[in-house]
Design an enzyme around this catalytic site. Sequence first.
Site, PDB file in Angstrom:
ATOM      1  N   GLU A 144       2.891  -5.832   7.350  1.00 53.96           N
ATOM      2  CA  GLU A 144       1.969  -4.873   7.965  1.00 53.96           C
ATOM      3  C   GLU A 144       2.113  -4.792   9.484  1.00 53.96           C
ATOM      4  OE1 GLU A 144       1.197  -6.977   5.584  1.00 53.96           O
ATOM      5  OE2 GLU A 144       0.002  -5.985   4.040  1.00 53.96           O
TER       6      GLU A 144
ATOM      7  N   GLY B  27       0.280  -5.216   0.477  1.00 54.48           N
ATOM      8  CA  GLY B  27      -0.769  -5.217  -0.544  1.00 54.48           C
ATOM      9  C   GLY B  27      -0.279  -5.798  -1.860  1.00 54.48           C
TER      10      GLY B  27
ATOM     11  N   GLU C 123      -0.744  -9.338  -1.551  1.00 49.91           N
ATOM     12  CA  GLU C 123      -2.190  -9.638  -1.557  1.00 49.91           C
ATOM     13  C   GLU C 123      -2.754  -9.592  -2.970  1.00 49.91           C
ATOM     14  OE1 GLU C 123      -2.907  -6.736   1.681  1.00 49.91           O
ATOM     15  OE2 GLU C 123      -4.115  -8.344   2.545  1.00 49.91           O
TER      16      GLU C 123
ATOM     17  N   ALA D  97       0.851  -1.189   0.000  1.00 41.81           N
ATOM     18  CA  ALA D  97       0.000   0.000   0.000  1.00 41.81           C
ATOM     19  C   ALA D  97       0.884   1.234   0.000  1.00 41.81           C
ATOM     20  CB  ALA D  97      -0.873  -0.015   1.250  1.00 41.81           C
TER      21      ALA D  97
HETATM   22  N1  COA Z   1       4.494   3.499   0.206  1.00 40.30           N
HETATM   23  C1  COA Z   1       4.964   4.701  -0.152  1.00 40.30           C
HETATM   24  N2  COA Z   1       6.265   4.978  -0.330  1.00 40.30           N
HETATM   25  C2  COA Z   1       7.122   3.964  -0.128  1.00 40.30           C
HETATM   26  C3  COA Z   1       6.721   2.688   0.245  1.00 40.30           C
HETATM   27  C4  COA Z   1       5.325   2.459   0.403  1.00 40.30           C
HETATM   28  N3  COA Z   1       4.844   1.268   0.742  1.00 40.30           N
HETATM   29  N4  COA Z   1       7.801   1.905   0.370  1.00 40.30           N
HETATM   30  C5  COA Z   1       8.853   2.684   0.081  1.00 40.30           C
HETATM   31  N5  COA Z   1       8.442   3.929  -0.223  1.00 40.30           N
HETATM   32  C6  COA Z   1       9.270   5.077  -0.639  1.00 40.30           C
HETATM   33  C7  COA Z   1      10.234   5.482   0.468  1.00 40.30           C
HETATM   34  O1  COA Z   1       9.623   6.395   1.348  1.00 40.30           O
HETATM   35  C8  COA Z   1      11.354   6.110  -0.329  1.00 40.30           C
HETATM   36  O2  COA Z   1      10.951   7.424  -0.655  1.00 40.30           O
HETATM   37  P1  COA Z   1      12.022   8.644  -0.752  1.00 40.30           P
HETATM   38  O3  COA Z   1      12.975   8.224  -1.826  1.00 40.30           O
HETATM   39  O4  COA Z   1      11.193   9.823  -1.083  1.00 40.30           O
HETATM   40  O5  COA Z   1      12.676   8.752   0.575  1.00 40.30           O
HETATM   41  C9  COA Z   1      11.392   5.280  -1.601  1.00 40.30           C
HETATM   42  O6  COA Z   1      10.116   4.652  -1.687  1.00 40.30           O
HETATM   43  C10 COA Z   1      12.435   4.193  -1.613  1.00 40.30           C
HETATM   44  O7  COA Z   1      12.265   3.378  -0.451  1.00 40.30           O
HETATM   45  P2  COA Z   1      13.500   2.822   0.384  1.00 40.30           P
HETATM   46  O8  COA Z   1      12.973   2.101   1.563  1.00 40.30           O
HETATM   47  O9  COA Z   1      14.444   3.931   0.631  1.00 40.30           O
HETATM   48  O10 COA Z   1      14.160   1.852  -0.666  1.00 40.30           O
HETATM   49  P3  COA Z   1      14.839   0.457  -0.438  1.00 40.30           P
HETATM   50  O11 COA Z   1      15.254   0.012  -1.788  1.00 40.30           O
HETATM   51  O12 COA Z   1      15.836   0.516   0.668  1.00 40.30           O
HETATM   52  O13 COA Z   1      13.679  -0.521   0.083  1.00 40.30           O
HETATM   53  C11 COA Z   1      11.488  -1.555   0.132  1.00 40.30           C
HETATM   54  C12 COA Z   1      12.560  -0.800  -0.711  1.00 40.30           C
HETATM   55  C13 COA Z   1      10.270  -1.726  -0.721  1.00 40.30           C
HETATM   56  C14 COA Z   1      12.026  -2.940   0.534  1.00 40.30           C
HETATM   57  C15 COA Z   1      11.181  -0.768   1.414  1.00 40.30           C
HETATM   58  O14 COA Z   1      10.897   0.557   1.052  1.00 40.30           O
HETATM   59  C16 COA Z   1      10.001  -1.273   2.199  1.00 40.30           C
HETATM   60  O15 COA Z   1      10.140  -2.194   2.981  1.00 40.30           O
HETATM   61  N6  COA Z   1       8.838  -0.620   2.021  1.00 40.30           N
HETATM   62  C17 COA Z   1       7.652  -0.836   2.817  1.00 40.30           C
HETATM   63  C18 COA Z   1       6.995  -2.127   2.517  1.00 40.30           C
HETATM   64  C19 COA Z   1       5.762  -2.261   3.373  1.00 40.30           C
HETATM   65  O16 COA Z   1       5.797  -2.150   4.575  1.00 40.30           O
HETATM   66  N7  COA Z   1       4.664  -2.539   2.698  1.00 40.30           N
HETATM   67  C20 COA Z   1       3.432  -2.754   3.344  1.00 40.30           C
HETATM   68  C21 COA Z   1       2.696  -1.502   3.472  1.00 40.30           C
HETATM   69  S1  COA Z   1       1.207  -1.776   4.346  1.00 40.30           S
END
Ligand code: COA
Length: 692
Positions: free
Chosen positions: A123, A100, A103, A61
């Site tokens: 989550e 998501g 999902e 999400a």
């Molecule tokens: N929603 C919105 N923005 C997100 C996001 C999400 N779910 N996941 C990452 N971003 C954004 C970060 O804020 C960052 O933004 P910025 O460049 O403006 O600072 C950018 O995407 C890159 O993310 P970052 O975490 O720095 O990159 P990474 O390569 O180290 O890791 C992920 C990538 C996807 C593994 C990590 O961002 C992550 O674990 N995200 C969340 C996943 C999550 O919890 N999903 C469930 C949501 S309910």
Amino acid sequence: MRDLLRVERIDGILLVGIDNPPVNALSQPLRAALLEAINDLSDDVRAIAMYGCGAGFIAGADISEFAAAPKPPALPDVCKAIEAAAVPVVAVLHGATLGGGLEVALSTHLRAALPGAQLGLPEIRLGLIPGSGGTQRLPRLIGMAAALDLILGGRPIGPGEALQLGLIDRVLDDAAPRVAALGLARQVLEKWIAPRCASALTVPEDSAALAAARTRAAQGRRPAPHAAIEAVAASAGDFDAGLALERRLFHDLRATDAHAGLRHAFQVERLVRHIPEARLTPRPVAAVGVVGGGTMGAGIAAAFLLADLPVTLIERDSAAAERARATIRTVLDGALKRGRITADRHTALLTGALQLATDTAVLAKADLVIEAVFEDMAIKCAVFSDLGRICKPGAILATNTSFLDIDSIAEASTRLEAVIGLHFFSPAHIMRLVEVIPGRHTAPDLVATGFALAKRLGKVAVRGGNCDGFIGNRMLSHYRKVADYLLIDGASVTQIDTALERFGFAMGPFAVADLAGLDIGWATRKRRAPTRPPEERYVAVADRLCENGWFGRKTGMGYYDYSGPERRENPQLAALVAAERADAAPPLRDFSDQEICDRYLAAMICEGARVVADGTALRPADIDAALLFGYGFPREQGGPMHYADRIGLDRIANRVRTLSSEAPHFWRMPPLLERLAETGGRFADLNQNKPQ
Ligand code: COA
Ligand code: NAD
């Protein structure tokens, strides 16, 4: 607006590439685009193949949308539409396939993963549960016990484990996701593999797994694990009823303070990377030197070794060097025991990657040297004078000082541009914070290098200004006094520690002081004594403890007595506190736990406001990150500045006004707090400042 989907029609296959950089988060426009693509199928479409453009399938999400009311279409509806599509839907998963995103994948009829894919439902780390069918479809595919493990742990798994569990149907050889998706859809059309709907499967109730999970959840204080277990338990029944329950629980959790705090913690970890030097190229660092192998030096060396950076560590003599080696070995043994490194790597790190020496001259080729000798300006200056002479041009000379002036240390090296503060926290191989402190003349690319290194070590870098204690220790020096004032005015160390532990700190301030060693604070207080304002209220209890040789855990006695199995107060503490009460002290009184927390946090917030106002921290978010990742501030509270916003800055300001009538010198109103409180502002408003 740019297209969020790359849609192609090839041989009756609707190829849908998800293209919403940086991580393909499921923002409202993307959800709408997906729903439209699924619902508006032309007659010639016989299969749909989904894949992610960029580094991953879908990271989940869009977390930035969580603060506002949800906008349709909701993700569960998109998932339902995918599952109910008139033609088979397949998905090829690569990179981050989380929350998501997973999902969505679970709603398709066939899933395959490419090497390196990370599949998970994280989550729970945001104080939530999967809210788009994850708690219902996953157990139907992999059973309740495995589903509980993944949902409650939040840990991502790779393709091999996912295939073994039954979460995916295939592991593919490495290929471009688009090509793989097209190939997979062709196989379905040629009837080589049969697709199926997860919602049509049934799963038996696993009462043993549910009971074990309930027992574990009861040990914590967060609500999300309980909700997750309830939702997974419902997957044994009707699918739609389970989905409705999941949605209700998800929405309840979304409204909690714990979720807001955890979401903020996720966001500040990323926000702090926005620094003025972000665009500069970091210097390459392949060989690291560490000077001083005590608590910090050995921990820092271990952290670098675990990140595959070779370290040469310098100690004063060979006995001290061997002690450092033993400390590092203990850390690496722990990593081996937890399966983080293999036995071969353990041996290689200790026998090849780590070198110990007693002569700084061997650091001539190091790209980076981190000094972690005693907190004494004369000793540090002598070390930096040597480093200035010995190190190669372009080498980065960093100090791990907790409080001392970076510019004075830089002068001793005669390389003003080469010196920077890289302030790690104890234990350095575990604590995630690194304060990156440029001095007046530090070359800006050193700041970028500090951030790059922190990332490589899996740590969170926060840029701080060069002042006594930088961000974290400066704040700690201020708010820590509140604990002493409460103690001398009538609360006990047990009550104060317990109140703050109930707030969420892993340990109260007195327990922390005992763990860190009371002698460390004693040395700092002695250093600061000549400049301490005469009007400052000074509590000398800790000094008296130290004069008795009680330095905390390391001597078996501090605020607490550690001779027994449980912590209990030092039996002589009460008498010592009573003797320290000044004649002019206010009468002894009782404090409620709430009052203890209110005062402690108000002091933290006041100093935080001053740290932002004078530019020591770039934004309030940087303070939250420092306290969360370096000082054990409870993650679900989001950090002190987030907490202040939640309570209301007008209420915090009123609290400070009241306390200031009691002790005007300590409880000075920070102008920034006063201004924001008067104008209805929030610290979060100042987080918009994203340099670069
Ligand atoms: N929603 C919105 N923005 C997100 C996001 C999400 N779910 N996941 C990452 N971003 C954004 C970060 O804020 C960052 O933004 P910025 O460049 O403006 O600072 C950018 O995407 C890159 O993310 P970052 O975490 O720095 O990159 P990474 O390569 O180290 O890791 C992920 C990538 C996807 C593994 C990590 O961002 C992550 O674990 N995200 C969340 C996943 C999550 O919890 N999903 C469930 C949501 S309910
Ligand atoms: P420590 O006393 O455990 O270790 C210091 C080590 O430096 C000792 O092993 C000593 O033998 C060695 N040393 C002293 N002079 C030396 C020299 N000239 N050359 C080589 N080695 C020398 O101290 P520590 O707790 O590791 O602290 C080190 C630095 O890190 C200090 O500046 C401290 O303020 C800072 N720091 C400490 C903590 C903490 O929690 N302990 C946290 C962050 C930063």
